[in-house]
Design an enzyme around this catalytic site. Structure first.
Site, PDB file in Angstrom:
ATOM      1  N   ARG A  83       0.911  -1.274   0.017  1.00  0.00           N
ATOM      2  CA  ARG A  83       0.075   0.008  -0.160  1.00  0.00           C
ATOM      3  C   ARG A  83       0.749   1.138   0.273  1.00  0.00           C
ATOM      4  O   ARG A  83       1.838   1.330   0.350  1.00  0.00           O
ATOM      5  CB  ARG A  83      -0.984   0.053   1.126  1.00  0.00           C
ATOM      6  CG  ARG A  83      -0.263   0.101   2.690  1.00  0.00           C
ATOM      7  CD  ARG A  83      -0.215   1.431   3.052  1.00  0.00           C
ATOM      8  NE  ARG A  83       0.729   1.508   4.316  1.00  0.00           N
ATOM      9  CZ  ARG A  83       2.063   1.774   4.305  1.00  0.00           C
ATOM     10  NH1 ARG A  83       2.443   2.163   3.174  1.00  0.00           N
ATOM     11  NH2 ARG A  83       2.723   2.060   5.367  1.00  0.00           N
ATOM     12  N   HIS A 132       1.141   8.271  11.032  1.00  0.00           N
ATOM     13  CA  HIS A 132       1.383   8.231  12.761  1.00  0.00           C
ATOM     14  C   HIS A 132       0.219   8.672  13.105  1.00  0.00           C
ATOM     15  O   HIS A 132       0.130   9.724  14.187  1.00  0.00           O
ATOM     16  CB  HIS A 132       2.520   9.072  12.831  1.00  0.00           C
ATOM     17  CG  HIS A 132       3.685   8.409  12.699  1.00  0.00           C
ATOM     18  ND1 HIS A 132       4.251   7.398  13.340  1.00  0.00           N
ATOM     19  CD2 HIS A 132       4.651   8.388  11.729  1.00  0.00           C
ATOM     20  CE1 HIS A 132       5.283   6.811  12.902  1.00  0.00           C
ATOM     21  NE2 HIS A 132       5.451   7.465  11.742  1.00  0.00           N
ATOM     22  N   ASP A 139      -2.783   6.553  12.954  1.00  0.00           N
ATOM     23  CA  ASP A 139      -3.617   5.029  13.170  1.00  0.00           C
ATOM     24  C   ASP A 139      -3.883   4.572  14.637  1.00  0.00           C
ATOM     25  O   ASP A 139      -4.661   4.284  15.056  1.00  0.00           O
ATOM     26  CB  ASP A 139      -3.309   3.979  12.126  1.00  0.00           C
ATOM     27  CG  ASP A 139      -2.016   3.445  12.166  1.00  0.00           C
ATOM     28  OD1 ASP A 139      -1.148   3.988  12.799  1.00  0.00           O
ATOM     29  OD2 ASP A 139      -1.870   2.324  11.272  1.00  0.00           O
ATOM     30  N   GLY A 183      11.192  -3.262   2.781  1.00  0.00           N
ATOM     31  CA  GLY A 183      11.388  -2.112   4.058  1.00  0.00           C
ATOM     32  C   GLY A 183      11.344  -0.978   3.336  1.00  0.00           C
ATOM     33  O   GLY A 183      12.283   0.025   3.884  1.00  0.00           O
ATOM     34  N   GLY A 201       8.670   1.368   3.203  1.00  0.00           N
ATOM     35  CA  GLY A 201       7.479   2.202   3.561  1.00  0.00           C
ATOM     36  C   GLY A 201       6.333   1.804   2.633  1.00  0.00           C
ATOM     37  O   GLY A 201       5.275   2.509   2.784  1.00  0.00           O
ATOM     38  N   SER A 208       5.746  -4.130   2.720  1.00  0.00           N
ATOM     39  CA  SER A 208       5.954  -5.213   2.311  1.00  0.00           C
ATOM     40  C   SER A 208       5.906  -6.537   3.132  1.00  0.00           C
ATOM     41  O   SER A 208       5.736  -7.394   2.942  1.00  0.00           O
ATOM     42  CB  SER A 208       7.419  -5.099   1.547  1.00  0.00           C
ATOM     43  OG  SER A 208       8.334  -4.885   2.630  1.00  0.00           O
ATOM     44  N   ASP A 223      -1.948  -0.781   7.440  1.00  0.00           N
ATOM     45  CA  ASP A 223      -1.365  -1.611   6.554  1.00  0.00           C
ATOM     46  C   ASP A 223      -2.290  -2.994   6.144  1.00  0.00           C
ATOM     47  O   ASP A 223      -2.602  -3.345   5.053  1.00  0.00           O
ATOM     48  CB  ASP A 223      -0.006  -1.962   6.766  1.00  0.00           C
ATOM     49  CG  ASP A 223       0.833  -0.371   6.882  1.00  0.00           C
ATOM     50  OD1 ASP A 223       0.378   0.579   6.764  1.00  0.00           O
ATOM     51  OD2 ASP A 223       2.130  -0.916   7.377  1.00  0.00           O
ATOM     52  N   TYR A 243       9.925   4.425  16.311  1.00  0.00           N
ATOM     53  CA  TYR A 243       8.184   4.413  16.431  1.00  0.00           C
ATOM     54  C   TYR A 243       7.630   3.922  17.671  1.00  0.00           C
ATOM     55  O   TYR A 243       6.668   4.636  18.052  1.00  0.00           O
ATOM     56  CB  TYR A 243       8.226   3.069  15.505  1.00  0.00           C
ATOM     57  CG  TYR A 243       6.729   2.919  15.091  1.00  0.00           C
ATOM     58  CD1 TYR A 243       5.959   3.452  13.694  1.00  0.00           C
ATOM     59  CD2 TYR A 243       5.513   2.208  15.773  1.00  0.00           C
ATOM     60  CE1 TYR A 243       4.774   3.291  13.200  1.00  0.00           C
ATOM     61  CE2 TYR A 243       4.437   2.107  15.431  1.00  0.00           C
ATOM     62  CZ  TYR A 243       4.090   2.574  14.238  1.00  0.00           C
ATOM     63  OH  TYR A 243       2.600   2.493  13.705  1.00  0.00           O
TER      64      TYR A 243
END
Ligand code: GLA
Length: 335
Positions: A11, A18, A20, A100, A102, A105, A149, A198
């Protein structure tokens, strides 16, 4: 033994990053780049060969997904541990997604493995499976991710982005207009620090919410009253980003793609200055793209700290960047 083939898209998030995990608003779209798992059901292990790395061998009773090697097999193990399928699988995994970067994946891999293992039966909805796979990703990677995601990969609709309200988990399809192109540029920057950073961002949002209540309902005036400057900035990003998502949806509904692009660039500035998840390389990419005639707006997409920039441009704009189209969600074929 039953043959199975599952395909799950990655997606790109158009706007709303930042948010969700604070119960906020996001606007991702599934893309045509995807991960495919193909093989035969049976046995007491999931064995997947990859053309990128050593094979993954995961017993159905795997206990600690985060300790499995090679690392990509942790995502397979996370799904097995979360779903406890009755049958194993032997097959191959292939992907057209950059890893990796964004574009989700790891989620695409997890969704494809889950569908291949046949766990969609028993009336499990896309939403329920998304929530289970969110926990699988958390267990595999240690990143306390939100559910954007997984929902985007499972519930994608061709030609549409998905407006997801992460408080109610309501999903509203939003048509992506034909008179714009969506494209991504990979910064090539690896996201080594992303796991810790994160988690810290998420804790900071929780600390801000403890002061002013759920950020989804907070007003800017509430946020301005937070004394601690880092928490104030984090909360300001979330509150203004939620507003930008709604403004973006309204702008594309009225065909005002220039306004939509400007909101993307404003989102980048907020992620850079208030949320501090950008990097100099991503900032330089966004600046260069924003200054290119025909480009309407650009921003980092996903967790940040590297990965991809997404941009919106007029069709046919001579600017480098892989065009991505809003695609349908994951599918599985058996037999
Ligand atoms: C990652 C997470 C998502 C979301 C984004 C940032 O992609 O998996 O849940 O938090 O970062 O918007």
């Amino acid at each position: 033994m039953t043959r199975v083939r599952a395909r799950a898209p990655g997606r790109v998030n158009l706007i709303g990053d930042h948010t969700d995990y604070t119960g906020g608003l996001v606007l991702p779209m599934a893309i045509q780049q995807a991960t495919t798992v193909e093989g035969r059901l049976g046995g007491d292990r999931v064995v997947l060969r990859s053309d990128r790395d050593e094979e993954a061998v995961v017993p159905l009773d795997v206990a600690e997904p985060a300790t499995i090697e090679p690392r990509w097999a942790r995502h397979v193990a996370g799904v097995v541990a979360a779903l406890r399928p009755r049958s194993g699988l032997v097959g191959d995994v292939r992907t057209t997604l950059p890893l990796g970067a964004g574009l989700a994946s790891s989620t695409a891999l997890e969704v494809a493995v889950a569908l291949a293992l046949g766990v969609t039966g028993a009336g499990r909805s896309a939403l329920e499976l998304a929530l289970v796979l969110q926990r699988a990703e958390q267990a595999a990677s240690g990143v306390p991710c939100g559910v954007m995601d997984q929902l985007a990969s499972l519930a994608g609709i061709a030609g549409h982005a998905l407006l997801i309200d992460c408080s109610s988990l309501a999903v509203v399809p939003v048509a992506v207009p034909d008179d714009v192109e969506v494209a991504v540029v990979n910064s090539g920057q690896r996201r080594e620090l992303a796991t810790t950073a994160y988690a810290i961002r998420r804790q900071e949002c929780e600390a801000a919410a403890a002061l002013v209540g759920p950020l989804r309902n907070a007003a800017l005036a509430d946020v301005d009253g937070i004394a601690e400057p880092v928490l104030r900035r984090r909360a300001r990003h979330v509150v203004t980003e939620n507003a930008r998502v709604l403004a973006f949806v309204a702008a594309i509904a009225t065909g005002d793609v220039a306004a939509a692009g400007a909101l993307m660039t404003a989102s980048h500035v907020s992620l850079r200055d208030d949320f501090e998840v950008s990097t100099p390389r991503l900032d330089a990419l966004v600046e260069r793209l924003s200054a290119t005639p025909g480009v309407l707006g650009a921003r980092v997409t996903g967790a940040g700290f590297g990965g991809c920039v997404v941009f919106l441009c007029r069709p046919g704009t001579p600017v480098a960047g892989r065009r991505v189209r809003p695609a349908a969600g994951a599918t599985v074929d058996r037999g």
